[in-house]
Motif scaffolding. Structure first.
Motif, PDB file in Angstrom:
ATOM      1  N   TYR A  16      33.301  48.966  -6.708  1.00  0.00           N
ATOM      2  CA  TYR A  16      33.217  50.188  -7.278  1.00  0.00           C
ATOM      3  C   TYR A  16      32.420  51.348  -6.121  1.00  0.00           C
ATOM      4  CZ  TYR A  16      33.379  47.919 -11.673  1.00  0.00           C
ATOM      5  OH  TYR A  16      33.766  47.145 -12.675  1.00  0.00           O
ATOM      6  N   PHE A  17      31.747  50.699  -5.009  1.00  0.00           N
ATOM      7  CA  PHE A  17      31.284  51.547  -3.965  1.00  0.00           C
ATOM      8  C   PHE A  17      31.707  51.739  -2.726  1.00  0.00           C
ATOM      9  CE2 PHE A  17      27.952  49.950  -7.309  1.00  0.00           C
ATOM     10  CZ  PHE A  17      27.682  51.299  -7.878  1.00  0.00           C
ATOM     11  N   LEU A  20      33.717  54.779  -1.951  1.00  0.00           N
ATOM     12  CA  LEU A  20      32.833  56.095  -1.691  1.00  0.00           C
ATOM     13  C   LEU A  20      32.167  56.181  -0.156  1.00  0.00           C
ATOM     14  CD1 LEU A  20      30.891  55.830  -5.340  1.00  0.00           C
ATOM     15  CD2 LEU A  20      33.121  56.550  -4.771  1.00  0.00           C
ATOM     16  N   ALA A  66      24.734  59.305 -12.858  1.00  0.00           N
ATOM     17  CA  ALA A  66      25.119  59.337 -11.390  1.00  0.00           C
ATOM     18  C   ALA A  66      25.077  60.710 -11.068  1.00  0.00           C
ATOM     19  CB  ALA A  66      26.378  58.735 -11.432  1.00  0.00           C
ATOM     20  N   ASP A 103      31.485  51.288 -13.835  1.00  0.00           N
ATOM     21  CA  ASP A 103      32.646  51.843 -13.653  1.00  0.00           C
ATOM     22  C   ASP A 103      32.715  53.504 -13.854  1.00  0.00           C
ATOM     23  OD1 ASP A 103      35.696  51.967 -12.791  1.00  0.00           O
ATOM     24  OD2 ASP A 103      35.763  52.806 -14.897  1.00  0.00           O
ATOM     25  N   ALA A 106      30.285  54.863 -10.957  1.00  0.00           N
ATOM     26  CA  ALA A 106      30.715  54.988  -9.897  1.00  0.00           C
ATOM     27  C   ALA A 106      31.646  56.214  -9.884  1.00  0.00           C
ATOM     28  CB  ALA A 106      31.386  53.559  -9.250  1.00  0.00           C
ATOM     29  N   GLN A 107      32.523  56.371 -10.975  1.00  0.00           N
ATOM     30  CA  GLN A 107      33.261  57.380 -11.064  1.00  0.00           C
ATOM     31  C   GLN A 107      32.664  58.729 -10.990  1.00  0.00           C
ATOM     32  OE1 GLN A 107      36.838  57.289 -13.857  1.00  0.00           O
ATOM     33  NE2 GLN A 107      36.596  55.311 -13.832  1.00  0.00           N
ATOM     34  N   GLY A 110      31.155  59.190  -7.384  1.00  0.00           N
ATOM     35  CA  GLY A 110      32.005  59.668  -6.535  1.00  0.00           C
ATOM     36  C   GLY A 110      32.492  61.004  -6.550  1.00  0.00           C
ATOM     37  N   THR A 125      21.983  46.854  -4.365  1.00  0.00           N
ATOM     38  CA  THR A 125      22.256  46.439  -5.687  1.00  0.00           C
ATOM     39  C   THR A 125      21.406  45.168  -6.053  1.00  0.00           C
ATOM     40  OG1 THR A 125      24.459  47.305  -5.565  1.00  0.00           O
ATOM     41  CG2 THR A 125      23.843  45.956  -7.588  1.00  0.00           C
TER      42      THR A 125
END
Length: 307
Positions: A16-17, A20, A66, A103, A106-107, A110, A125
């Protein structure tokens, strides 16, 4: 019955990261990253955290959460006349976290980071043992010696604010009671003092002015969105929530009168609307707001309190 298997911390980072991560982060495979400011620039650092149930609703869309976690830091950097270079993320997850939530988070993160030109550099984390907590430490840069401080307003300066004020506070009230191109360069060149509006316009303005200076503000000049304007027209008492509620993350700054039009033009060139709402004056006490009926008001609870 056991829930679905969840990835390890290393797996979460990789999935996930790591996509980015920016230059110097080594794909988040190391415990530290490198960041070199441009020649002739100073680093600017800020940090803010948001907690489920305090700063956002636990059921809010994770992409929205986020964007807020990064946005509250981006506004601080912009208010210093700086541009973002990268950020660190500490993500403390509750026991019932899901990969679907991560998910979406993270989207959203990003997309916000790409729009701001601000890549992920690292972080941590962990398990929270309570509600989710998201902490961002953001690094920016500004030409050496040109940072715009919060408490350097001068008597006679015009008070300006970007965007619109009050939508977050009024939206929150509706939910609880049913029934930026960057302006940094313009701020750096023209503002004598600046901060972001996070805890409420009235209270944050009081923080900016400090001892020996206060302000007179024309409430009619405070920029409201069309929705907020209609709400306040229908229920005039809502203007207090708009002025004190916070979560606007617009830029509040002071500008010498002779530089006001140049500031407006520079902000407009960056696609940012600016409104002049008042003037810095000598004196002590909270800013005085001239209401539409001609009365003057001060707001004792002018800002959101974190404690």
């Amino acid at each position: 019955m056991a829930g679905p298997a969840r990835a390890s911390e290393e797996g979460l980072i990789a999935r996930y990261f790591a996509p980015l991560a920016g230059p110097g982060a080594d794909g988040l495979r190391d415990d530290a990253a490198t960041l070199t400011p441009a020649p002739g620039h100073d680093l600017v650092v800020t940090a803010d955290a948001v907690v489920a149930g305090i700063h956002y609703f636990a059921e809010d869309p994770p992409a929205s959460v986020a964007r807020k976690a990064l946005g509250v830091n981006l506004s601080d950097i912009a208010a210093k006349g700086a541009v973002p270079r990268g950020f660190l993320l500490t993500l403390a997850l509750p026991d019932d976290w899901t990969e679907a939530w991560l998910d979406g988070f993270a989207q959203g993160l990003g997309a916000a980071a790409e729009a701001a030109g601000c890549p992920l550099l690292g972080g941590d984390t962990v398990r929270s043992g309570g509600p989710a907590l998201i902490s961002v430490t953001l690094l920016g840069e500004v030409p050496s010696g040109t940072i715009v401080r919060r408490t350097t307003a001068r008597v006679g300066d015009r008070i300006c604010v970007t965007g619109t004020i009050g939508d977050a506070a009024l939206g929150l009230r509706m939910r609880l009671e049913p029934g930026a191109p960057w302006a940094a360069r313009a701020v750096r060149r023209h503002a004598s003092a600046a901060m972001d509006v996070s805890d409420g316009l009235a209270g944050d303005l009081a923080k900016m002015l400090g001892a020996g200076r206060t302000a007179r503000v024309a409430t009619a000049d405070v920029p409201l969105s069309e929705a907020a304007r209609r709400a306040c027209a229908a229920e005039p008492a809502l203007i207090e929530a708009a002025l004190t509620g916070g979560d606007d993350y617009e830029i509040l700054c002071t500008v010498a009168p002779e530089r006001l039009e140049d500031f407006r033009a520079a902000a407009a060139a960056a696609g940012i609307a600016v409104a002049a709402i008042g003037t810095v004056i000598s004196g002590d006490g909270p800013p005085r707001f001239e209401m539409r009926d001609g009365a003057e008001r001060v707001f004792a609870a002018g800002a959101f309190s974190h404690f």
